[in-house]
Design an enzyme around this catalytic site. Sequence first.
Site, PDB file in Angstrom:
ATOM      1  N   GLU A  47       0.846  -1.199   0.000  1.00  0.00           N
ATOM      2  CA  GLU A  47       0.000   0.000   0.000  1.00  0.00           C
ATOM      3  C   GLU A  47       0.880   1.247   0.000  1.00  0.00           C
ATOM      4  OE1 GLU A  47      -2.706   0.313   3.349  1.00  0.00           O
ATOM      5  OE2 GLU A  47      -2.869   2.480   3.050  1.00  0.00           O
ATOM      6  N   ARG A  51       0.295  10.367  -0.124  1.00  0.00           N
ATOM      7  CA  ARG A  51       0.565  11.463   0.821  1.00  0.00           C
ATOM      8  C   ARG A  51       1.759  12.286   0.427  1.00  0.00           C
ATOM      9  NH1 ARG A  51       0.042   8.194   6.542  1.00  0.00           N
ATOM     10  NH2 ARG A  51      -1.786   7.037   5.873  1.00  0.00           N
ATOM     11  N   LYS A 135     -11.273  -1.945   6.327  1.00  0.00           N
ATOM     12  CA  LYS A 135     -10.136  -1.525   7.149  1.00  0.00           C
ATOM     13  C   LYS A 135     -10.700  -0.880   8.418  1.00  0.00           C
ATOM     14  CE  LYS A 135      -6.745   2.247   7.061  1.00  0.00           C
ATOM     15  NZ  LYS A 135      -5.813   3.031   6.244  1.00  0.00           N
TER      16      LYS A 135
END
Length: 219
Positions: A47, A51, A135
């Site tokens: 993942e 960002r 999640k």
Amino acid sequence: MAVTQKLLTALDVMRDAPVIPVIVLHELRHAVPLARALVAGGIRMLEVTLRTPKALDCMRAIAAEVPEAVVGAGTVRSSADAEAAARAGARFAVSPGFTPALGRACRDAGLPLLPGVATGGEIMAAQEEGFGALKFFPAQQAGGVAMLKAWQGPFGDVVFCPTGGIQPANAVDFLALPNVACVGGSWLAPVDALEQCDWPRITALARATAALAPQSQKL
Ligand code: 3PG
């Protein structure tokens, strides 16, 4: 061996290994060696969080140069994020929260989504849109193992990937739960290891997670 190009489901992503590494990449030159180091340690689902300005380029590089890995996009918050991630070669998406619009955008982009939830209402909203592999974020801060145990009754049909505040020491407690398929965590790609290009350390961290097999896979 390369992971086949078949369309993955969110459960496929969760069940590939006990841990999904949450990766923050500031430098393109780190992307491919990091991915190779994780794959060498048995972790293929990666993942890469959206960002940093380099995140999409890093995904593109991993998708092109590390066929044994399956690169996904993390911190996906908007339809535009989902579309950009898919164009960059992401094969799954992870979000810190859930909106129906994001769910639709990921479906349209062909990305299995692990939507972030932290409350019963959010779980129900995600289920209404057909998402059942979720999640739990931020896991430790939002109730941790006790919260997941409480959800086993009303949400016994949901499988979780708790993420946030999880380390090797407490990962075992999460992975012992029957409604946990894997955990997410940033500890597999520590900032200092990236800065030092210490790829053997990252491979060793990845390899150590193999011992953390989730209870749900032992049944
Ligand atoms: C994140 O989004 O940063 C993840 O939750 C990772 O959290 P961690 O750094 O506590 O593993």
